[in-house]
Design a protein around this motif. Structure first.
Motif, PDB file in Angstrom:
ATOM      1  N   TRP A   1     -22.816  41.814  16.185  1.00  0.00           N
ATOM      2  CA  TRP A   1     -21.966  42.948  16.357  1.00  0.00           C
ATOM      3  C   TRP A   1     -21.976  43.994  14.984  1.00  0.00           C
ATOM      4  O   TRP A   1     -21.088  43.504  13.918  1.00  0.00           O
TER       5      TRP A   1
ATOM      6  N   ARG B   1     -18.776  47.079  14.065  1.00  0.00           N
ATOM      7  CA  ARG B   1     -17.582  48.021  14.533  1.00  0.00           C
ATOM      8  C   ARG B   1     -17.289  49.292  13.471  1.00  0.00           C
ATOM      9  O   ARG B   1     -17.647  48.924  12.060  1.00  0.00           O
TER      10      ARG B   1
ATOM     11  N   ARG C   1     -18.871  52.154   8.525  1.00  0.00           N
ATOM     12  CA  ARG C   1     -18.922  50.905   9.190  1.00  0.00           C
ATOM     13  C   ARG C   1     -18.774  49.425   9.144  1.00  0.00           C
ATOM     14  O   ARG C   1     -19.879  49.466   8.149  1.00  0.00           O
TER      15      ARG C   1
ATOM     16  N   MET D   1     -13.671  50.593  17.426  1.00  0.00           N
ATOM     17  CA  MET D   1     -14.765  50.614  18.489  1.00  0.00           C
ATOM     18  C   MET D   1     -16.209  49.260  17.886  1.00  0.00           C
ATOM     19  O   MET D   1     -15.967  49.556  16.907  1.00  0.00           O
ATOM     20  N   TYR D   2     -16.152  48.649  19.074  1.00  0.00           N
ATOM     21  CA  TYR D   2     -17.329  47.237  18.356  1.00  0.00           C
ATOM     22  C   TYR D   2     -19.000  47.688  18.984  1.00  0.00           C
ATOM     23  O   TYR D   2     -18.397  48.260  20.617  1.00  0.00           O
ATOM     24  N   TYR D   3     -19.808  47.628  17.949  1.00  0.00           N
ATOM     25  CA  TYR D   3     -20.772  48.378  18.631  1.00  0.00           C
ATOM     26  C   TYR D   3     -22.051  46.571  18.435  1.00  0.00           C
ATOM     27  O   TYR D   3     -21.831  45.878  17.280  1.00  0.00           O
TER      28      TYR D   3
ATOM     29  N   TRP E   1     -29.298  50.261  19.481  1.00  0.00           N
ATOM     30  CA  TRP E   1     -27.556  49.921  19.300  1.00  0.00           C
ATOM     31  C   TRP E   1     -27.112  50.307  21.168  1.00  0.00           C
ATOM     32  O   TRP E   1     -27.502  50.822  21.920  1.00  0.00           O
TER      33      TRP E   1
ATOM     34  N   HIS F   1     -23.202  51.232  23.464  1.00  0.00           N
ATOM     35  CA  HIS F   1     -22.241  52.360  23.293  1.00  0.00           C
ATOM     36  C   HIS F   1     -21.214  52.084  22.772  1.00  0.00           C
ATOM     37  O   HIS F   1     -20.311  53.020  22.417  1.00  0.00           O
ATOM     38  N   GLY F   2     -20.836  50.505  22.813  1.00  0.00           N
ATOM     39  CA  GLY F   2     -19.534  50.567  22.056  1.00  0.00           C
ATOM     40  C   GLY F   2     -18.558  50.226  22.984  1.00  0.00           C
ATOM     41  O   GLY F   2     -18.101  50.596  24.533  1.00  0.00           O
ATOM     42  N   THR F   3     -17.753  49.459  22.650  1.00  0.00           N
ATOM     43  CA  THR F   3     -16.198  48.942  23.329  1.00  0.00           C
ATOM     44  C   THR F   3     -15.353  49.124  22.587  1.00  0.00           C
ATOM     45  O   THR F   3     -14.579  48.657  21.234  1.00  0.00           O
ATOM     46  N   GLN F   4     -14.051  49.610  22.768  1.00  0.00           N
ATOM     47  CA  GLN F   4     -13.079  49.715  21.785  1.00  0.00           C
ATOM     48  C   GLN F   4     -12.311  48.273  22.402  1.00  0.00           C
ATOM     49  O   GLN F   4     -11.880  48.128  22.989  1.00  0.00           O
TER      50      GLN F   4
END
Length: 127
Positions: free
Chosen positions: A36, A38, A45, A92-94, A117, A119-122
């Motif tokens: 993970w 962020r 990053r 934003m966490y990837y 990767w 797309h990410g989740t906030q």
């Protein structure tokens, strides 16, 4: 070929908890590491947590003692349990996964290791 998808982001108050989920699919081989990362506005990053095939975990100093990871035996999932959240955790966490890596992984939170990767989740933490 490989797809990475994450979910579980949201908004919580400082001191609360949140669990992020990640699944990597489409592999014809086992990923050596999943991790993970962020990125917060105005910041670089940052690697948060990684789990590699040797079953060792690596955490950023900023989250040690507060975050944990869990995975299935096939190393195709990596969940991030975030406790005692701080406003500084807002980002934003990837989720990311490597291909096959031969040799010792010295720095599992090096983003250059990761090929695939999500797309990410906030995640937003309010005071």
């Amino acid at each position: 070929q490989v797809q990475v998808a994450e979910s579980g982001g949201g908004s919580v108050q400082a001191g609360g908890s949140l669990r992020l989920s990640c699944t990597a699919s489409g592999y014809t081989y086992r990923a050596t590491c999943m991790a993970w990362f962020r990125q917060a506005p105005g910041k670089e990053r940052e690697g948060v947590a990684a789990l590699c095939s040797d079953r060792r975990t690596t955490f950023a100093d900023s989250v040690k003692g507060r975050f944990t990871v869990s995975s299935d035996n096939a190393q195709n999932t990596l969940d991030l349990q975030m406790n005692s959240l701080k406003t500084e955790d807002t980002a934003m966490y990837y989720c990311a996964a490597t291909g096959q890596i031969i040799g010792l992984i010295v720095k599992p939170l090096n983003s250059a290791l990761y090929t695939y990767w999500g797309h990410g989740t906030q995640v937003t933490v309010s005071s």
